[in-house]
Design an enzyme around this catalytic site. Structure first.
Site, PDB file in Angstrom:
ATOM      1  N   LYS A   9       0.932  -1.177   0.131  1.00  0.00           N
ATOM      2  CA  LYS A   9      -0.006   0.142   0.016  1.00  0.00           C
ATOM      3  C   LYS A   9       0.901   1.171   0.062  1.00  0.00           C
ATOM      4  O   LYS A   9       2.081   1.337   0.106  1.00  0.00           O
ATOM      5  CB  LYS A   9      -0.928  -0.179   1.288  1.00  0.00           C
TER       6      LYS A   9
HETATM    7  C1  PLP Z   1      -9.818  -3.013  -1.974  1.00  0.00           C
HETATM    8  C2  PLP Z   1      -9.249  -3.745  -0.813  1.00  0.00           C
HETATM    9  N1  PLP Z   1     -10.039  -3.782   0.398  1.00  0.00           N
HETATM   10  C3  PLP Z   1      -9.547  -4.329   1.626  1.00  0.00           C
HETATM   11  C4  PLP Z   1      -8.322  -4.961   1.496  1.00  0.00           C
HETATM   12  C5  PLP Z   1      -7.926  -5.482   2.734  1.00  0.00           C
HETATM   13  O1  PLP Z   1      -6.739  -4.921   3.314  1.00  0.00           O
HETATM   14  P1  PLP Z   1      -5.681  -5.719   4.428  1.00  0.00           P
HETATM   15  O2  PLP Z   1      -4.844  -6.468   3.636  1.00  0.00           O
HETATM   16  O3  PLP Z   1      -5.114  -4.336   5.128  1.00  0.00           O
HETATM   17  O4  PLP Z   1      -6.669  -6.389   5.362  1.00  0.00           O
HETATM   18  C6  PLP Z   1      -7.441  -4.923   0.216  1.00  0.00           C
HETATM   19  C7  PLP Z   1      -6.260  -5.256   0.279  1.00  0.00           C
HETATM   20  O5  PLP Z   1      -5.440  -5.393  -0.548  1.00  0.00           O
HETATM   21  C8  PLP Z   1      -7.965  -4.241  -0.970  1.00  0.00           C
HETATM   22  O6  PLP Z   1      -7.242  -3.981  -1.896  1.00  0.00           O
END
Ligand code: PLP
Length: 382
Positions: A184
């Site tokens: 990210k």
């Molecule tokens: C659109 C979206 N929502 C939620 C998430 C979940 O994030 P995390 O990996 O921090 O749980 C991601 C992760 O890549 C994502 O791309």
């Protein structure tokens, strides 16, 4: 051809966060503590929200947001099919039903018209995703939510820096959820944040994220003396560690510097790829800020000798890491088997799923790396 493999989404880690992690290790306070608190305050200030709760992922933030807004078994939440699994799974883990909506072909964001079509008497909330860092049409989404008395939880996993009509994204809905996963825009390894102006939601998420133990339970082993806690919910283990926040508190102040570098790379890619049989990302909307999280190319498969998957293999052969964001959720077996979705249900998301590929876009990329990516794409398709 480049000698070493260019890892897709590799983060830029600098010395101050390395020193801060080492300091945390030496202090012995690895878990939730003062650094998490500091990171929350910094993020809250960055976003201008009243509350910010750090968690171990955006997935956890989305899940607890669903619980906080009161999603119960049988409740429907409208979610784009063009997203990562975590968006829909959060609804399911809270007991709700994710109802998919199609996206717009150019912005790849959820279509407000399709949201309106999917509303039933069971709809409780809309969960828009600001895809690749581009804001959804929040004017339209907020209007729909108001008209039908729906909650909005924004999935801002791609969109830390995003602004819409001059306002920070994540502050339009009841809650905004952010990710600091390794790929990210700023990172803590794994990590997430929920922001809100609603004190009740904030308290509930903080408590639910740490076993359902009463407020400030994380302080129970501090030098202020042992504190009793009460368990007020059957909670989860979703808290962020100081080890993670140690990275975040040094990454956040560099957010604009990293954004500028990604914007530079983005513009170079736009220029380099404009005459190839590919579609480059739609222009950034006026009076909005794109977070430049993913640079997605759409291969013009009808006019290309190569398929998208062959293209991915060719990039890997040239030592360039690539991604696919995404194969729409309704094309995956779980959602088909559980909710009866099938190919044909969401034409725009399918069109994108069949053509999309993402090339590296990280502030860590050197000019030489960017040149290698451009050369590889041109060589394969040119
Ligand atoms: C659109 C979206 N929502 C939620 C998430 C979940 O994030 P995390 O990996 O921090 O749980 C991601 C992760 O890549 C994502 O791309």
């Amino acid at each position: 051809m480049r000698k070493n493999f260019l890892v897709f989404g590799s983060p830029l880690i600098e010395q101050p966060e390395i020193d801060e992690v080492v300091a945390s290790m030496k202090s012995g306070w690895l878990g939730t503590g003062p650094k998490v608190h500091k990171f929350e305050e910094m993020f809250r200030e960055y976003k201008g929200s009243k509350f910010a709760i750090a968690l171990n992922s955006c997935t956890a933030a989305l899940h607890l947001s669903m619980v906080a807004i009161g999603i119960k078994p049988g409740d429907e939440v409208i979610v784009p099919t063009m997203t990562f699994a975590a968006t829909a799974n959060a609804v399911i883990h809270a007991g709700g039903i994710p109802v998919f909506a199609d996206c717009e072909k150019d912005t790849m964001n959820i279509s407000p018209e399709d949201i309106a079509r999917k509303i039933t008497s069971k709809t409780k909330a809309i969960l828009p995703v600001h895809f690749a860092g581009r804001s959804c049409d929040m004017d339209a989404i907020v209007d729909i939510a108001k008209k039908h008395h729906l909650k909005i939880v924004e999935d801002c996993a791609h969109a830390i820096e995003t602004e819409y009509h001059g306002e920070k994204i994540g502050t339009f809905g009841d809650l905004g959820c952010f990710s600091f996963y390794v790929t990210k825009n700023i990172v803590t390894g794994e990590g997430g944040m929920a922001i809100t102006d609603n004190e009740e939601y904030a308290n509930q998420i903080r408590t639910l994220g740490l076993h359902g133990m009463s407020k400030n339970a994380w302080k129970r082993f501090s030098d202020q003396g042992y504190k009793h806690y009460q368990v007020v919910y059957a909670g989860f283990k979703f808290n962020m560690m100081d080890l993670q926040a140690a990275i975040g508190i040094h990454q956040l102040p560099r957010i604009d510097k990293y954004w500028k570098r990604r914007q530079e790379i983005w513009n170079r890619y736009n220029e380099a790829f404009k005459n190839l049989p590919m579609f480059t990302p739609a222009p950034v909307e006026p009076n909005s800020r794109h977070a430049y999280h993913l640079y997605t190319l759409l291969l013009d498969i009808d006019n290309s000798k190569i398929t998208r998957d062959e293209f991915l293999d060719e990039m890997t052969k040239r030592n360039i890491g690539v991604g696919v964001h995404y194969i729409a959720l309704h094309l995956h077996p779980y959602y088909q088997e559980t909710f009866n979705y099938k190919r044909g249900d969401f034409p725009n998301a399918e069109w994108i799923s069949d053509r999309t590929l993402s090339v590296p876009l990280s502030p860590k990329l050197t000019d030489e790396d960017v040149k290698h990516v451009i050369e590889a794409v041109r060589e394969i398709i040119g």
